[in-house]
Design a protein around this motif. Structure first.
Motif, PDB file in Angstrom:
ATOM      1  N   ILE A 128     -33.225  83.825  17.692  1.00  0.00           N
ATOM      2  CA  ILE A 128     -31.927  83.664  17.053  1.00  0.00           C
ATOM      3  C   ILE A 128     -31.762  84.648  15.901  1.00  0.00           C
ATOM      4  O   ILE A 128     -30.675  85.194  15.680  1.00  0.00           O
ATOM      5  N   ARG A 142     -30.104  88.090  16.512  1.00  0.00           N
ATOM      6  CA  ARG A 142     -28.709  88.177  16.956  1.00  0.00           C
ATOM      7  C   ARG A 142     -27.790  88.591  15.813  1.00  0.00           C
ATOM      8  O   ARG A 142     -27.981  88.207  14.668  1.00  0.00           O
ATOM      9  N   TRP A 187     -23.400  82.376   9.928  1.00  0.00           N
ATOM     10  CA  TRP A 187     -24.059  82.446  11.230  1.00  0.00           C
ATOM     11  C   TRP A 187     -25.466  81.860  11.163  1.00  0.00           C
ATOM     12  O   TRP A 187     -25.878  81.108  12.057  1.00  0.00           O
ATOM     13  N   SER A 210     -26.462  78.555  13.325  1.00  0.00           N
ATOM     14  CA  SER A 210     -27.482  78.706  14.367  1.00  0.00           C
ATOM     15  C   SER A 210     -28.714  77.855  14.062  1.00  0.00           C
ATOM     16  O   SER A 210     -29.312  77.270  14.971  1.00  0.00           O
ATOM     17  N   LEU A 214     -27.901  74.296  14.933  1.00  0.00           N
ATOM     18  CA  LEU A 214     -27.979  74.071  16.377  1.00  0.00           C
ATOM     19  C   LEU A 214     -29.419  74.005  16.850  1.00  0.00           C
ATOM     20  O   LEU A 214     -29.748  73.263  17.781  1.00  0.00           O
ATOM     21  N   LEU A 215     -30.291  74.771  16.199  1.00  0.00           N
ATOM     22  CA  LEU A 215     -31.704  74.739  16.561  1.00  0.00           C
ATOM     23  C   LEU A 215     -32.348  73.401  16.220  1.00  0.00           C
ATOM     24  O   LEU A 215     -33.321  72.985  16.862  1.00  0.00           O
TER      25      LEU A 215
END
Length: 289
Positions: free
Chosen positions: A188, A191, A203, A207, A210-211
């Protein structure tokens, strides 16, 4: 030098996470509070991985702009000799036309470096910043002491069922969950490296949030299966099987040795190596060293 830095930084964070775990367990006794505190340490590793990802990207960017004409010579008087050597090697090794000019040979050499060296560099660095063995250098010191503690407890009367389920839990966290989390963080972090300022921070936070979903799911799932295993023999079998599958999956996913073995085959000796051709040209006096 990047891999040792990542490993040492991960070891420091692992040591800090262990101190947090023990401290919160001793002074609060609140269940799972140590997990939430460890998330801050994981986010610190996430930010560091972002910085290392930029360093890796910078290597490929500089490689794309490679030019043999822009390289620095220790002695500028050697530049014509080096250019001549490059031209001869390109003609003899890489099939460049014998009547090609030196400029054409240098352009072909630059293109070859940009293409072939990029492939070799990507293969050398690997898909992730850390290979599976490197992640184990971080996770083993973090979790194996708890496993050794369970072994000591078993020697002093701990039940076999509790001991087996505890060992399976710690081994899975060490050899499967932690390497998978580190690999996911690294993936991740690579990105959208072009983002800057608040966009990048947004971001990163989204992210990372979400992880957390699969991270918490894996941890609570394993803990629930462990409780089931402590309550029944069937649960122990299911828990042990789940842990085994997770460890095998992590090994096959993160360890490139398996895919490397599958690609190995008989060597093709019909084509001379660059070193052999270079030695031959040197003997003939066509290149100078």
């Amino acid at each position: 030098t990047m891999v040792p830095q990542v490993v040492v930084f991960g070891l420091l964070l692992s040591y800090l996470a262990t101190l947090v775990f023990i401290g919160l367990q001793v002074f609060t006794g609140i269940e799972f509070l140590d997990l939430y505190a460890t998330l801050l340490i994981a986010y610190a590793y996430f930010l560091a991985s972002r910085s290392w990802a930029r360093s890796r990207a910078a290597i490929y960017t500089s490689l794309e702009a490679f030019s043999s004409r822009a390289c620095t010579c220790f002695d500028e008087a050697d530049r014509p000799i080096i250019y001549n050597n490059i031209a001869e090697l390109m003609k003899q090794v890489h099939g460049l036309a014998a009547d090609s000019s030196e400029e054409v040979a240098l352009d072909a050499f630059d293109d070859m470096v940009k293409l072939e060296l990029a492939k070799a560099l990507s293969k050398s660095l690997g898909t992730y910043s850390l290979r599976y063995c490197h992640t184990l250098m971080i996770s083993v010191p973090a979790f194996m002491p708890f496993c050794l503690d369970e072994i000591a407890g078993f020697a002093h009367g701990m039940s076999t069922k509790y001991f087996a389920n505890s060992v399976f839990l710690w081994v899975t966290l060490c050899f499967a969950i932690t390497p998978a989390v580190l690999a996911s963080i690294d993936s991740i972090a690579r990105r959208f490296l072009h983002l800057k300022g608040w966009r990048e921070q947004l971001w990163l936070m989204l992210s990372f949030a979400l992880l957390l979903v699969p991270m918490f799911g894996a941890f609570y799932g394993l803990y629930s299966l462990r409780l089931w295993g402590e309550a029944s023999d069937t649960g122990t079998v299911v828990f042990a099987s789940t842990c085994t599958v997770l460890c095998c999956f992590a090994f096959s996913w993160l360890d490139p040795t398996l895919s490397r073995i599958s690609r190995c085959g008989p060597k093709d000796n019909s084509t001379a190596t660059a070193e052999e051709v270079g030695s031959e040209l040197e003997d003939k006096g066509e290149i100078y060293v």
